[in-house]
Design a protein around this motif. Structure first.
Motif, PDB file in Angstrom:
ATOM      1  N   ARG A   1       0.854  -1.190   0.000  1.00 51.81           N
ATOM      2  CA  ARG A   1       0.000   0.000   0.000  1.00 51.81           C
ATOM      3  C   ARG A   1       0.893   1.246   0.000  1.00 51.81           C
ATOM      4  O   ARG A   1       1.758   1.390   0.867  1.00 51.81           O
ATOM      5  CB  ARG A   1      -0.881   0.032   1.250  1.00 51.81           C
ATOM      6  CG  ARG A   1      -1.990  -1.010   1.277  1.00 51.81           C
ATOM      7  CD  ARG A   1      -2.852  -0.777   2.491  1.00 51.81           C
ATOM      8  NE  ARG A   1      -3.778  -1.861   2.730  1.00 51.81           N
ATOM      9  CZ  ARG A   1      -4.993  -1.946   2.200  1.00 51.81           C
ATOM     10  NH1 ARG A   1      -5.408  -0.994   1.404  1.00 51.81           N
ATOM     11  NH2 ARG A   1      -5.777  -2.974   2.473  1.00 51.81           N
TER      12      ARG A   1
ATOM     13  N   ARG B   1       1.652   5.446   0.255  1.00 56.61           N
ATOM     14  CA  ARG B   1       1.304   6.462   1.259  1.00 56.61           C
ATOM     15  C   ARG B   1      -0.167   6.861   1.148  1.00 56.61           C
ATOM     16  O   ARG B   1      -0.864   7.010   2.160  1.00 56.61           O
ATOM     17  CB  ARG B   1       2.243   7.656   1.078  1.00 56.61           C
ATOM     18  CG  ARG B   1       1.877   8.904   1.902  1.00 56.61           C
ATOM     19  CD  ARG B   1       1.195   9.954   1.050  1.00 56.61           C
ATOM     20  NE  ARG B   1       0.923  11.176   1.753  1.00 56.61           N
ATOM     21  CZ  ARG B   1       1.629  12.283   1.630  1.00 56.61           C
ATOM     22  NH1 ARG B   1       2.683  12.289   0.831  1.00 56.61           N
ATOM     23  NH2 ARG B   1       1.274  13.372   2.287  1.00 56.61           N
TER      24      ARG B   1
ATOM     25  N   ARG C   1      -2.577   4.558   2.767  1.00 53.85           N
ATOM     26  CA  ARG C   1      -2.445   4.534   4.230  1.00 53.85           C
ATOM     27  C   ARG C   1      -3.039   5.798   4.860  1.00 53.85           C
ATOM     28  O   ARG C   1      -2.987   5.975   6.075  1.00 53.85           O
ATOM     29  CB  ARG C   1      -0.976   4.398   4.612  1.00 53.85           C
ATOM     30  CG  ARG C   1      -0.325   3.118   4.078  1.00 53.85           C
ATOM     31  CD  ARG C   1       1.174   3.136   4.306  1.00 53.85           C
ATOM     32  NE  ARG C   1       1.841   2.096   3.539  1.00 53.85           N
ATOM     33  CZ  ARG C   1       2.588   1.127   4.070  1.00 53.85           C
ATOM     34  NH1 ARG C   1       2.760   1.071   5.381  1.00 53.85           N
ATOM     35  NH2 ARG C   1       3.160   0.229   3.307  1.00 53.85           N
TER      36      ARG C   1
ATOM     37  N   THR D   1       7.933   3.101  -1.122  1.00 59.50           N
ATOM     38  CA  THR D   1       7.644   1.808  -0.499  1.00 59.50           C
ATOM     39  C   THR D   1       8.934   0.991  -0.518  1.00 59.50           C
ATOM     40  O   THR D   1       9.927   1.373  -1.155  1.00 59.50           O
ATOM     41  CB  THR D   1       6.553   1.050  -1.265  1.00 59.50           C
ATOM     42  OG1 THR D   1       7.027   0.764  -2.593  1.00 59.50           O
ATOM     43  CG2 THR D   1       5.262   1.842  -1.345  1.00 59.50           C
TER      44      THR D   1
ATOM     45  N   THR E   1       2.688   7.083  15.760  1.00 57.26           N
ATOM     46  CA  THR E   1       2.116   6.924  14.430  1.00 57.26           C
ATOM     47  C   THR E   1       2.496   8.119  13.570  1.00 57.26           C
ATOM     48  O   THR E   1       2.717   9.220  14.073  1.00 57.26           O
ATOM     49  CB  THR E   1       0.579   6.820  14.480  1.00 57.26           C
ATOM     50  OG1 THR E   1       0.061   7.977  15.146  1.00 57.26           O
ATOM     51  CG2 THR E   1       0.146   5.570  15.223  1.00 57.26           C
TER      52      THR E   1
ATOM     53  N   PHE F   1       7.728   3.536   3.542  1.00 60.66           N
ATOM     54  CA  PHE F   1       6.607   2.819   4.136  1.00 60.66           C
ATOM     55  C   PHE F   1       6.763   1.344   3.787  1.00 60.66           C
ATOM     56  O   PHE F   1       6.778   0.975   2.608  1.00 60.66           O
ATOM     57  CB  PHE F   1       5.279   3.353   3.605  1.00 60.66           C
ATOM     58  CG  PHE F   1       4.935   4.730   4.111  1.00 60.66           C
ATOM     59  CD1 PHE F   1       4.349   4.887   5.358  1.00 60.66           C
ATOM     60  CD2 PHE F   1       5.208   5.859   3.350  1.00 60.66           C
ATOM     61  CE1 PHE F   1       4.026   6.156   5.833  1.00 60.66           C
ATOM     62  CE2 PHE F   1       4.892   7.126   3.809  1.00 60.66           C
ATOM     63  CZ  PHE F   1       4.303   7.276   5.065  1.00 60.66           C
TER      64      PHE F   1
ATOM     65  N   ASP G   1       2.515  -4.068   4.840  1.00 63.25           N
ATOM     66  CA  ASP G   1       1.134  -3.792   4.439  1.00 63.25           C
ATOM     67  C   ASP G   1       0.913  -4.188   2.986  1.00 63.25           C
ATOM     68  O   ASP G   1       0.411  -3.407   2.172  1.00 63.25           O
ATOM     69  CB  ASP G   1       0.796  -2.322   4.656  1.00 63.25           C
ATOM     70  CG  ASP G   1      -0.716  -2.077   4.731  1.00 63.25           C
ATOM     71  OD1 ASP G   1      -1.458  -3.078   4.774  1.00 63.25           O
ATOM     72  OD2 ASP G   1      -1.132  -0.910   4.745  1.00 63.25           O
TER      73      ASP G   1
END
Length: 315
Positions: free
Chosen positions: A117, A119, A122, A134, A207, A239, A242
């Motif tokens: 996934r 950005r 998310r 990613t 987070t 990231f 996921d």
């Protein structure tokens, strides 16, 4: 525009570990004309740009051997070829170096793998600067294209892909400002502890709330569990994890998806609800080791052969 019509016995969509293994086994065991198509410019899937130790050999070597095995078995491996849609239950429209084609097969094996996934998926707000990657994008930039990715990075996610991102960044001589972990009470020996052993600052219980920067990323905004916020300066954020099944082609074909995994719903023989359409590998679960995906591809060959021999389809 007209399309060149062609027919094959087996069309495998996706030349990653699962698709290559299925194509190799089918070509070697008398399935007829077996064609494997891949939208990337090189076959091999994710292992092409993975240099970690999760394979019997290096990732690139694993990919090379899988491609060679498929070709030596007699399968046709075509790259730079994209499926643009379905024209029938077992017919797809494709575009590639040879132009526009319409391929009808007796069996279609979907092996389109998984994707991370980005950005946007998310739901991380902020500006849209360069430097947001990613894991796969990072690995391709560093290992395949030998590009400069930045000077100081934040890695989001401390699972296996997060550690792989750390190693890739280190190889690219990028300083790591922080690794955002997700297990505050992780036992000794866990991935976050290993990251600390590499000298990487690990932040847990936080987070990502926002990205800042015009043109190039400058900061990542973070929020602690108590609601307080702070920022970490960096020009790159990765990231990780996921991963979800890359099910777009299956969905457009009306194939039923498993609500638990997001991939096609299949039986024990990798058969979907559409007669003649099979699905294997990371497309089924999103996260699958390359060796496991390849094993599934090989296992799927037997039910494919039975279908080609006239076995009745029942699900």
């Amino acid at each position: 525009m007209s399309r060149l019509p062609r027919t094959v016995d087996v069309l495998v969509v996706g030349a990653g570990p699962a698709g290559l293994a299925a194509g190799a086994r089918l070509a070697a065991t008398g399935a007829g004309t077996v064609e494997i198509i891949e939208r990337e410019q090189r076959a091999g899937g994710i292992p092409r740009h993975c240099h970690h130790n999760g394979f019997p050999m290096s990732g690139p070597e694993f990919a090379r051997r899988a491609v060679n095995a498929a070709r030596h078995a007699g399968a046709s491996v075509r790259v730079g070829v994209t499926v643009t849609g379905w024209a029938g239950p077992l017919t797809v429209d494709i575009t590639g170096p040879a132009g526009l084609e319409r391929v009808t097969a007796r069996v279609v094996v979907l092996a389109t793998g998984a994707r991370e996934r980005p950005r946007s998926a998310r739901l991380v707000p902020g500006t849209r600067p360069a430097g947001v990657l990613t894991t796969g994008e990072l690995q391709q930039a560093v290992h395949l294209h030998h590009q400069r990715v930045g000077t100081r990075a934040v890695v989001v996610g401390a699972r296996s892909m997060g550690l792989e991102a750390v190693r890739t960044l280190r190889r690219a001589q990028v300083a790591i400002a922080a690794l955002i972990g997700d297990a505050p009470d992780e036992p000794p020996g866990g991935r976050q502890h290993r990251a600390r052993g590499l000298g990487v600052p690990v932040l847990t219980g936080v987070t990502v709330t926002e990205l800042f920067g015009r043109g190039r990323l400058t900061e990542v905004g973070l929020r602690r569990g108590d609601g307080s916020t702070f920022t970490v300066g960096c020009d790159t954020v990765v990231f990780t994890g996921d991963r979800i099944p890359d099910h777009e082609l299956a969905r457009r074909g009306g194939i039923t998806l498993d609500p638990a995994t997001g991939g096609p719903a299949v039986d024990a023989e990798f058969r979907t609800g559409h007669p003649g359409v099979f699905a294997v590998g990371s497309l089924l679960h999103g996260v699958e080791a390359a060796t496991t995906a390849a094993r599934q591809g090989r296992l799927a060959a037997a039910p494919v052969l039975r279908h080609l021999a006239g076995r009745q389809w029942s699900t």
